[in-house]
Design a protein around this motif. Structure first.
Motif, PDB file in Angstrom:
ATOM      1  N   LEU A   1       1.486  -1.304  -0.254  1.00  0.00           N
ATOM      2  CA  LEU A   1      -0.280   0.289   0.009  1.00  0.00           C
ATOM      3  C   LEU A   1       0.501   1.311  -0.032  1.00  0.00           C
ATOM      4  N   THR A   2       1.677   1.431   0.850  1.00  0.00           N
ATOM      5  CA  THR A   2       2.536   2.547   1.232  1.00  0.00           C
ATOM      6  C   THR A   2       3.496   3.043  -0.150  1.00  0.00           C
ATOM      7  N   SER A   3       4.246   1.545  -0.986  1.00  0.00           N
ATOM      8  CA  SER A   3       5.294   1.647  -2.550  1.00  0.00           C
ATOM      9  C   SER A   3       3.926   2.530  -3.384  1.00  0.00           C
ATOM     10  N   VAL A   4       2.773   1.759  -4.033  1.00  0.00           N
ATOM     11  CA  VAL A   4       1.924   1.886  -4.180  1.00  0.00           C
ATOM     12  C   VAL A   4       1.497   3.615  -4.864  1.00  0.00           C
ATOM     13  N   SER A   5       1.459   4.047  -3.852  1.00  0.00           N
ATOM     14  CA  SER A   5       0.677   5.007  -2.966  1.00  0.00           C
ATOM     15  C   SER A   5       1.288   6.298  -3.469  1.00  0.00           C
ATOM     16  N   THR A   6       3.006   5.763  -3.787  1.00  0.00           N
ATOM     17  CA  THR A   6       4.254   7.267  -4.229  1.00  0.00           C
ATOM     18  C   THR A   6       4.675   7.258  -5.631  1.00  0.00           C
ATOM     19  N   VAL A   7       3.673   6.304  -6.145  1.00  0.00           N
ATOM     20  CA  VAL A   7       4.466   5.585  -7.751  1.00  0.00           C
ATOM     21  C   VAL A   7       4.141   6.671  -8.547  1.00  0.00           C
ATOM     22  N   PHE A   8       3.118   7.556  -8.153  1.00  0.00           N
ATOM     23  CA  PHE A   8       3.535   8.843  -9.159  1.00  0.00           C
ATOM     24  C   PHE A   8       4.689   9.913  -9.078  1.00  0.00           C
ATOM     25  N   THR A   9       4.953  10.354  -7.899  1.00  0.00           N
ATOM     26  CA  THR A   9       6.542  10.637  -7.602  1.00  0.00           C
ATOM     27  C   THR A   9       7.359  10.592  -7.659  1.00  0.00           C
ATOM     28  N   THR A  10       7.573   8.591  -7.259  1.00  0.00           N
ATOM     29  CA  THR A  10       9.709   8.562  -7.228  1.00  0.00           C
ATOM     30  C   THR A  10       9.651   8.266  -8.562  1.00  0.00           C
ATOM     31  N   ASN A  11       8.593   8.160  -9.590  1.00  0.00           N
ATOM     32  CA  ASN A  11       8.621   7.318 -10.602  1.00  0.00           C
ATOM     33  C   ASN A  11       8.343   8.483 -12.339  1.00  0.00           C
ATOM     34  N   ALA A  12       8.269   9.815 -11.268  1.00  0.00           N
ATOM     35  CA  ALA A  12       7.915  11.180 -12.491  1.00  0.00           C
ATOM     36  C   ALA A  12       9.186  11.155 -13.253  1.00  0.00           C
ATOM     37  N   SER A  13       9.729  10.709 -13.704  1.00  0.00           N
ATOM     38  CA  SER A  13      11.401  10.805 -14.667  1.00  0.00           C
ATOM     39  C   SER A  13      11.507   9.376 -15.309  1.00  0.00           C
ATOM     40  N   ILE A  14      10.566   8.336 -15.278  1.00  0.00           N
ATOM     41  CA  ILE A  14      10.458   7.907 -15.786  1.00  0.00           C
ATOM     42  C   ILE A  14       9.314   7.913 -16.736  1.00  0.00           C
ATOM     43  N   PHE A  15       8.141   8.520 -16.438  1.00  0.00           N
ATOM     44  CA  PHE A  15       7.437   8.779 -16.988  1.00  0.00           C
ATOM     45  C   PHE A  15       7.496   9.995 -17.531  1.00  0.00           C
ATOM     46  N   GLY A  16       7.743  10.709 -17.682  1.00  0.00           N
ATOM     47  CA  GLY A  16       7.652  11.756 -18.110  1.00  0.00           C
ATOM     48  C   GLY A  16       9.086  11.416 -19.467  1.00  0.00           C
ATOM     49  N   LYS A  17       9.785  11.233 -19.709  1.00  0.00           N
ATOM     50  CA  LYS A  17      10.488   9.968 -21.086  1.00  0.00           C
ATOM     51  C   LYS A  17      10.357   9.346 -21.271  1.00  0.00           C
ATOM     52  N   VAL A  18       9.379   8.546 -21.290  1.00  0.00           N
ATOM     53  CA  VAL A  18       8.705   7.405 -22.190  1.00  0.00           C
ATOM     54  C   VAL A  18       7.727   6.684 -21.747  1.00  0.00           C
ATOM     55  N   TYR A  19       6.788   6.086 -23.121  1.00  0.00           N
ATOM     56  CA  TYR A  19       5.490   6.257 -23.005  1.00  0.00           C
ATOM     57  C   TYR A  19       5.547   4.272 -22.454  1.00  0.00           C
ATOM     58  N   PHE A  20       4.649   3.842 -21.583  1.00  0.00           N
ATOM     59  CA  PHE A  20       5.043   2.244 -21.837  1.00  0.00           C
ATOM     60  C   PHE A  20       2.704   2.195 -20.255  1.00  0.00           C
TER      61      PHE A  20
ATOM     62  N   THR B   1       1.307  -0.988 -15.361  1.00  0.00           N
ATOM     63  CA  THR B   1       2.810  -1.612 -15.068  1.00  0.00           C
ATOM     64  C   THR B   1       3.591  -1.788 -13.896  1.00  0.00           C
ATOM     65  N   MET B   2       2.787  -0.063 -13.685  1.00  0.00           N
ATOM     66  CA  MET B   2       4.211   0.365 -12.446  1.00  0.00           C
ATOM     67  C   MET B   2       3.808  -0.485 -11.498  1.00  0.00           C
ATOM     68  N   PRO B   3       2.201  -0.033 -10.591  1.00  0.00           N
ATOM     69  CA  PRO B   3       1.787  -0.207  -9.621  1.00  0.00           C
ATOM     70  C   PRO B   3       1.690  -1.362  -9.350  1.00  0.00           C
ATOM     71  N   LEU B   4       1.383  -2.670 -10.388  1.00  0.00           N
ATOM     72  CA  LEU B   4       1.678  -4.317 -10.507  1.00  0.00           C
ATOM     73  C   LEU B   4       2.618  -4.906 -10.252  1.00  0.00           C
ATOM     74  N   SER B   5       3.412  -4.136 -10.701  1.00  0.00           N
ATOM     75  CA  SER B   5       5.251  -4.828 -10.139  1.00  0.00           C
ATOM     76  C   SER B   5       5.574  -4.835  -8.945  1.00  0.00           C
ATOM     77  N   ILE B   6       5.110  -3.683  -8.032  1.00  0.00           N
ATOM     78  CA  ILE B   6       5.198  -3.033  -6.873  1.00  0.00           C
ATOM     79  C   ILE B   6       4.546  -4.247  -6.083  1.00  0.00           C
ATOM     80  N   VAL B   7       2.764  -4.597  -6.404  1.00  0.00           N
ATOM     81  CA  VAL B   7       2.931  -5.539  -5.748  1.00  0.00           C
ATOM     82  C   VAL B   7       3.365  -7.164  -6.107  1.00  0.00           C
ATOM     83  N   LEU B   8       3.926  -6.962  -7.384  1.00  0.00           N
ATOM     84  CA  LEU B   8       4.251  -8.917  -6.755  1.00  0.00           C
ATOM     85  C   LEU B   8       6.065  -8.506  -6.606  1.00  0.00           C
ATOM     86  N   SER B   9       6.267  -7.453  -6.970  1.00  0.00           N
ATOM     87  CA  SER B   9       7.452  -7.745  -5.919  1.00  0.00           C
ATOM     88  C   SER B   9       7.901  -8.024  -4.453  1.00  0.00           C
ATOM     89  N   ASN B  10       6.168  -7.375  -4.213  1.00  0.00           N
ATOM     90  CA  ASN B  10       6.200  -7.277  -2.378  1.00  0.00           C
ATOM     91  C   ASN B  10       5.646  -9.117  -2.130  1.00  0.00           C
TER      92      ASN B  10
END
Length: 299
Positions: free
Chosen positions: A117-136, A140-149
């Protein structure tokens, strides 16, 4: 005159219509509906999801001395702390179950939910640099956090099973039953619930950063509204409905009931948790889908 005739006789190469031969692999276009989730894109980018899972797992303990051993140390130290404070000092009930096993069961379940929960809640702020450079697909980002946990949960679950097997062989108070087969369902519910709530808060934290700090504090308080350090049977009857309104309550209680025979189990309670989880997940995906269009303007 001869030069003009030579130019007229020169054959120019045929013009090739390249538009007929080119086939784009990806077309980025504005979305017109909140419910245009494009889950098929997430499936096509499943390799990227696994790369993110590996990145999260490796980066967390890459430069640590003990490495993945922390997966065992953290829940074990937390459990011992709970045994001393809540079991011996506060004298909280454990339904006559071994204190170490009782608290380890609650911590194993709660850690997966709270961390996701706490990791997914900051997915936009912590990955803003990636989101602003390339499209995907952003999902997939919050889903990967749940799977890694989920990988971390599997390691901590292994520690719990070792302790559980010891008490099963030496203590006649431990009585597992058929509801232990519901464990995969409980894990899925925890993952989806944390994913849905996390995406709701991630959308809000793009504008209100204070919510990230408030969520960390709120998750700690939320643990006391969940029977992690106490059984539901120790709650006064007048307040049990309030605890049961928490969808995590039946998950924790069913987990304990399956492995130890202690706690309460109700099909209606599990069905209620499943309904609330699906509802929150649907709301979270819709809100996440809306905010991802313009979050770079506010982050």
């Amino acid at each position: 005159m001869q030069t003009t005739q030579a130019l007229n006789q020169t054959k120019l190469p045929p013009v090739i219509d390249s538009s007929k031969d080119e086939e784009w692999t990806e077309v980025i276009e504005p979305r017109t509906s909140l419910f245009d989730l494009r889950l098929d894109e997430v499936w096509r980018y499943r390799d990227l999801v696994m790369l993110f899972v590996r990145r999260d797992f490796v980066s967390t303990y890459k430069q640590t001395i003990l490495g993945p051993i922390w997966f065992f140390i953290q829940p074990l130290l937390t459990t011992l702390t709970y045994v001393i404070i809540f079991g011996n000092v506060a004298k909280l009930s454990t339904d006559e179950m071994p204190q170490l096993l009782f608290y380890m069961a609650g911590i194993t379940v709660w850690n997966y939910f709270a961390t996701s929960l706490t990791s997914v809640s900051t997915v936009f702020t912590t990955n803003a640099s990636i989101f602003g450079k390339v499209y995907f697909p952003r999902l997939t980002m919050p889903l990967s956090i749940v799977l890694s946990n989920l990988v971390r949960f599997g390691i901590q679950m292994g520690l719990f099973l070792i302790i559980w097997a010891y008490y099963l062989a030496t203590d006649n108070r431990v009585h597992p039953n058929w509801t232990i087969a519901l464990t995969p369902l409980l894990v899925v519910l925890m993952g989806l619930l944390s994913l849905g709530l996390g995406m709701i808060f991630s959308a809000l934290t793009t504008k209100y950063r204070d919510l990230a700090m408030l969520l960390i504090f709120g998750v700690q308080l939320f643990m006391y509204a969940t029977p992690v350090i106490y059984p539901i049977s120790s709650v006064p009857t007048n307040y049990q409905w309030l605890i049961l309104a928490n969808p995590m309550t039946s998950i924790v209680e069913t987990f304990r009931y399956g492995f130890m025979g202690s706690g309460t189990f109700s099909v209606l309670h599990v069905a209620y948790s499943s309904f609330i989880t699906i509802l929150i997940l649907g709301v979270g995906i819709v809100i996440f889908n809306k905010v991802q269009k313009s979050f770079t303007d506010t982050v």
